[in-house]
Design a protein around this motif. Structure first.
Motif, PDB file in Angstrom:
ATOM      1  N   THR A 177       0.876  -1.167   0.000  1.00  0.00           N
ATOM      2  CA  THR A 177       0.000   0.000   0.000  1.00  0.00           C
ATOM      3  C   THR A 177       0.912   1.216   0.000  1.00  0.00           C
ATOM      4  OG1 THR A 177      -0.137   0.137   2.410  1.00  0.00           O
ATOM      5  CG2 THR A 177      -1.864  -1.130   1.290  1.00  0.00           C
ATOM      6  N   ARG A 178       0.470   2.247  -0.671  1.00  0.00           N
ATOM      7  CA  ARG A 178       1.257   3.472  -0.695  1.00  0.00           C
ATOM      8  C   ARG A 178       0.313   4.643  -0.890  1.00  0.00           C
ATOM      9  NH1 ARG A 178       6.554   4.809  -4.440  1.00  0.00           N
ATOM     10  NH2 ARG A 178       6.714   6.996  -3.836  1.00  0.00           N
ATOM     11  N   ARG A 179       0.496   5.650  -0.063  1.00  0.00           N
ATOM     12  CA  ARG A 179      -0.356   6.826  -0.145  1.00  0.00           C
ATOM     13  C   ARG A 179       0.366   7.919  -0.926  1.00  0.00           C
ATOM     14  NH1 ARG A 179      -1.476  11.698   1.913  1.00  0.00           N
ATOM     15  NH2 ARG A 179      -3.623  12.199   2.414  1.00  0.00           N
ATOM     16  N   PHE A 180      -0.286   8.380  -1.980  1.00  0.00           N
ATOM     17  CA  PHE A 180       0.164   9.544  -2.726  1.00  0.00           C
ATOM     18  C   PHE A 180      -0.774  10.691  -2.361  1.00  0.00           C
ATOM     19  CE2 PHE A 180       1.529   5.894  -5.193  1.00  0.00           C
ATOM     20  CZ  PHE A 180       2.819   6.223  -5.553  1.00  0.00           C
ATOM     21  N   GLU A 181      -0.466  11.883  -2.799  1.00  0.00           N
ATOM     22  CA  GLU A 181      -1.319  13.030  -2.490  1.00  0.00           C
ATOM     23  C   GLU A 181      -2.726  12.856  -3.049  1.00  0.00           C
ATOM     24  OE1 GLU A 181      -1.503  17.743  -3.611  1.00  0.00           O
ATOM     25  OE2 GLU A 181       0.468  16.836  -3.314  1.00  0.00           O
ATOM     26  N   THR A 182      -2.836  12.259  -4.239  1.00  0.00           N
ATOM     27  CA  THR A 182      -4.133  12.192  -4.919  1.00  0.00           C
ATOM     28  C   THR A 182      -4.776  10.810  -4.932  1.00  0.00           C
ATOM     29  OG1 THR A 182      -2.925  11.930  -7.006  1.00  0.00           O
ATOM     30  CG2 THR A 182      -3.662  14.152  -6.446  1.00  0.00           C
ATOM     31  N   VAL A 183      -4.019   9.757  -4.644  1.00  0.00           N
ATOM     32  CA  VAL A 183      -4.567   8.392  -4.689  1.00  0.00           C
ATOM     33  C   VAL A 183      -3.924   7.516  -3.618  1.00  0.00           C
ATOM     34  CG1 VAL A 183      -4.964   8.484  -7.199  1.00  0.00           C
ATOM     35  CG2 VAL A 183      -2.895   7.408  -6.318  1.00  0.00           C
ATOM     36  N   MET A 184      -4.530   6.365  -3.428  1.00  0.00           N
ATOM     37  CA  MET A 184      -3.951   5.312  -2.601  1.00  0.00           C
ATOM     38  C   MET A 184      -3.677   4.128  -3.519  1.00  0.00           C
ATOM     39  SD  MET A 184      -2.960   4.057   0.300  1.00  0.00           S
ATOM     40  CE  MET A 184      -3.690   4.743   1.748  1.00  0.00           C
ATOM     41  N   LEU A 185      -2.429   3.664  -3.548  1.00  0.00           N
ATOM     42  CA  LEU A 185      -2.068   2.491  -4.332  1.00  0.00           C
ATOM     43  C   LEU A 185      -2.307   1.246  -3.492  1.00  0.00           C
ATOM     44  CD1 LEU A 185      -0.684   0.766  -6.553  1.00  0.00           C
ATOM     45  CD2 LEU A 185       1.508   1.395  -5.512  1.00  0.00           C
ATOM     46  N   LEU A 186      -3.042   0.306  -4.058  1.00  0.00           N
ATOM     47  CA  LEU A 186      -3.214  -1.025  -3.483  1.00  0.00           C
ATOM     48  C   LEU A 186      -2.658  -1.997  -4.510  1.00  0.00           C
ATOM     49  CD1 LEU A 186      -6.927  -0.661  -2.316  1.00  0.00           C
ATOM     50  CD2 LEU A 186      -4.860  -0.357  -0.937  1.00  0.00           C
TER      51      LEU A 186
END
Length: 183
Positions: A169-178
């Motif tokens: 999982t990774r949080r970017f400013e505009t989205v969350m990557l799963l």
């Protein structure tokens, strides 16, 4: 055997575009854009459906000189990366692309078997055709904080479940990557 990744910007309710086909809600921030550039740099082959190919070909080979460097870099990466485009009625493709009008499942199976690198599938319809055949190895969902209420779903109705294991999982400013791998 090559690993096939299906990744897409997706709404919280599971759509890759809205009811009008728009994806304007998926605009990446700089960190996410750089992530995509780095990821794309590692691809051996991109397999695309017609709609995604035409959408990408409309802009990325023609990025304006005054565009941000991160966009110009992606345009160069997209243009030079080998692409296989699946569509029965297109007559030509450009920018290091090969047109295939035969059975997408068999062709992707053949391409996967020819190497050991990474490839990605672009386009929900093409990915939907490959999913029931177990050809996709990883799913990357870039979840945007929006509910669209309709559009093109990222996942089709399936006769059988596909078991997944969350590996990042990774949080970017505009989205969350799963990021999921197939079990």
């Amino acid at each position: 055997m090559r690993k096939l990744i299906y990744g897409f910007g997706v709404s919280v309710d599971g759509y890759v575009n809205d009811r009008d086909g728009r994806i304007d809600w998926t605009e990446p921030d700089d960190e996410l854009h750089q992530y995509h550039n780095d990821r794309f740099r590692g691809l051996e082959i991109a397999v695309n459906g017609r709609r995604l190919y035409e959408l990408m070909a409309e802009y990325w080979p023609h990025v304006p000189e005054d565009a941000p460097p991160i966009q110009r870099e992606f345009g160069e990466l997209w243009t030079r990366t080998p692409k296989v485009v699946f569509f029965r009625t297109l007559t030509e493709v450009h920018w290091n692309s090969t047109l295939v009008s035969e059975n997408a499942v068999e062709e992707v199976r053949r391409i996967k078997a020819e190497g050991d690198g990474v490839m990605e599938v672009g386009g929900a319809s093409l990915a939907s055709a490959l999913m029931p055949h177990g050809l996709i190895d990883e799913y990357h969902l870039y979840v945007s904080p929006i509910v669209l209420g309709g559009g093109t779903p990222m996942f089709p109705a399936l006769d059988q479940r596909i078991g997944l294991r969350l590996v990042e999982t990774r949080r970017f400013e505009t989205v969350m990557l799963l990021r999921y791998q197939v079990d």
